[in-house]
Motif scaffolding. Structure first.
Motif, mmCIF file in Angstrom:
data_model
loop_
_atom_site.group_PDB
_atom_site.id
_atom_site.type_symbol
_atom_site.label_atom_id
_atom_site.label_comp_id
_atom_site.label_asym_id
_atom_site.label_seq_id
_atom_site.Cartn_x
_atom_site.Cartn_y
_atom_site.Cartn_z
ATOM 1 N N UNK A 34 -48.805 -57.391 38.869
ATOM 2 C CA UNK A 34 -48.969 -56.646 37.625
ATOM 3 C C UNK A 34 -49.010 -57.420 36.335
ATOM 4 N N UNK A 35 -48.827 -58.749 36.372
ATOM 5 C CA UNK A 35 -48.894 -59.525 35.133
ATOM 6 C C UNK A 35 -50.306 -59.460 34.559
ATOM 7 N N UNK A 36 -50.387 -59.398 33.244
ATOM 8 C CA UNK A 36 -51.682 -59.322 32.561
ATOM 9 C C UNK A 36 -52.252 -60.691 32.231
ATOM 10 N N UNK A 72 -47.476 -62.121 30.129
ATOM 11 C CA UNK A 72 -47.443 -60.779 29.539
ATOM 12 C C UNK A 72 -47.577 -59.731 30.633
ATOM 13 N N UNK A 73 -46.918 -58.620 30.404
ATOM 14 C CA UNK A 73 -46.849 -57.502 31.343
ATOM 15 C C UNK A 73 -47.209 -56.216 30.608
ATOM 16 N N UNK A 74 -47.632 -55.192 31.333
ATOM 17 C CA UNK A 74 -47.912 -53.913 30.681
ATOM 18 C C UNK A 74 -46.648 -53.276 30.098
ATOM 19 N N UNK A 75 -45.479 -53.548 30.737
ATOM 20 C CA UNK A 75 -44.218 -52.964 30.284
ATOM 21 C C UNK A 75 -43.057 -53.717 30.928
ATOM 22 N N UNK A 76 -41.876 -53.489 30.397
ATOM 23 C CA UNK A 76 -40.687 -54.092 31.022
ATOM 24 C C UNK A 76 -40.466 -53.509 32.413
ATOM 25 N N UNK A 77 -40.770 -52.245 32.571
ATOM 26 C CA UNK A 77 -40.583 -51.600 33.876
ATOM 27 C C UNK A 77 -41.428 -52.293 34.954
ATOM 28 N N UNK A 78 -42.674 -52.595 34.617
ATOM 29 C CA UNK A 78 -43.544 -53.292 35.576
ATOM 30 C C UNK A 78 -42.958 -54.662 35.887
ATOM 31 N N UNK A 105 -32.772 -76.796 33.296
ATOM 32 C CA UNK A 105 -32.960 -76.875 31.844
ATOM 33 C C UNK A 105 -34.067 -75.943 31.356
ATOM 34 N N UNK A 106 -34.476 -75.036 32.200
ATOM 35 C CA UNK A 106 -35.476 -74.028 31.831
ATOM 36 C C UNK A 106 -34.807 -72.929 31.017
ATOM 37 N N UNK A 107 -35.410 -72.589 29.893
ATOM 38 C CA UNK A 107 -34.934 -71.468 29.069
ATOM 39 C C UNK A 107 -35.951 -70.358 29.218
ATOM 40 N N UNK A 108 -35.473 -69.152 29.451
ATOM 41 C CA UNK A 108 -36.399 -68.029 29.610
ATOM 42 C C UNK A 108 -35.765 -66.757 29.109
ATOM 43 N N UNK A 109 -36.587 -65.786 28.842
ATOM 44 C CA UNK A 109 -36.093 -64.484 28.434
ATOM 45 C C UNK A 109 -37.254 -63.501 28.314
ATOM 46 N N UNK A 110 -36.913 -62.222 28.343
ATOM 47 C CA UNK A 110 -37.891 -61.164 28.199
ATOM 48 C C UNK A 110 -37.878 -60.605 26.796
ATOM 49 N N UNK A 111 -39.062 -60.287 26.293
ATOM 50 C CA UNK A 111 -39.197 -59.854 24.910
ATOM 51 C C UNK A 111 -40.087 -58.630 24.796
ATOM 52 N N UNK A 112 -39.644 -57.676 24.033
ATOM 53 C CA UNK A 112 -40.455 -56.515 23.681
ATOM 54 C C UNK A 112 -41.403 -56.931 22.554
ATOM 55 N N UNK A 113 -42.675 -56.679 22.739
ATOM 56 C CA UNK A 113 -43.659 -57.005 21.703
ATOM 57 C C UNK A 113 -43.517 -55.984 20.581
ATOM 58 N N UNK A 114 -43.299 -56.448 19.353
ATOM 59 C CA UNK A 114 -43.135 -55.527 18.219
ATOM 60 C C UNK A 114 -44.253 -55.628 17.202
ATOM 61 N N UNK A 115 -44.996 -56.764 17.204
ATOM 62 C CA UNK A 115 -46.193 -56.908 16.366
ATOM 63 C C UNK A 115 -47.199 -57.702 17.194
#
Length: 117
Positions: A34-36, A72-78, A105-115
């Motif tokens: 499902x990744x875009x 990028x993903x369509x949504x956090x749920x996906x 030493x990998x840094x990662x996180x999930x982000x909601x697109x706001x702009x």
């Protein structure tokens, strides 16, 4: 709006081509789940900071280069449904697609697109 997973790591500069192949091998798995998009960026102008910086955050050594990437993903749920399946996919197991960098030493996180303009 879409959802984005962001990543920053230090990759041995000598492993640039291995890193590119690692990402190319991983992309079909992410896409199937499902990744875009997947974007991989090799550090070109990533200065050291005095208080914080990309190199400091990943403890980048002189023989390493900082990478910055996102999926990028369509949504956090996906994304949330896909990630356990992606991590279990045999094509991404270390014996099939070894990480060409120190994953600790990998840094990662999930982000909601706001702009997104």
């Amino acid at each position: 709006m879409n959802y984005v997973d962001g990543f920053v790591a230090a990759v041995p500069t000598a492993n640039r081509e291995k890193y590119i192949q690692h990402a190319r091998d991983a992309w079909p798995v992410f896409k199937e789940h499902g990744a875009l998009t997947m974007v991989e960026c090799w550090g070109d102008d990533v200065p050291d900071g005095k208080i914080t910086s990309f190199p400091m955050a990943v403890k980048c050594q002189p023989e390493e280069t900082v990478i910055f990437s996102w999926v990028s993903w369509p949504s956090r749920e996906v994304r949330d449904q896909a990630m356990p399946r992606i991590m279990e996919d045999p094509r991404l197991k270390p014996d099939m697609n070894p990480m060409p960098f120190d994953g600790k030493r990998l840094i990662y996180g999930g982000f909601e697109v706001i702009v997104n303009e």
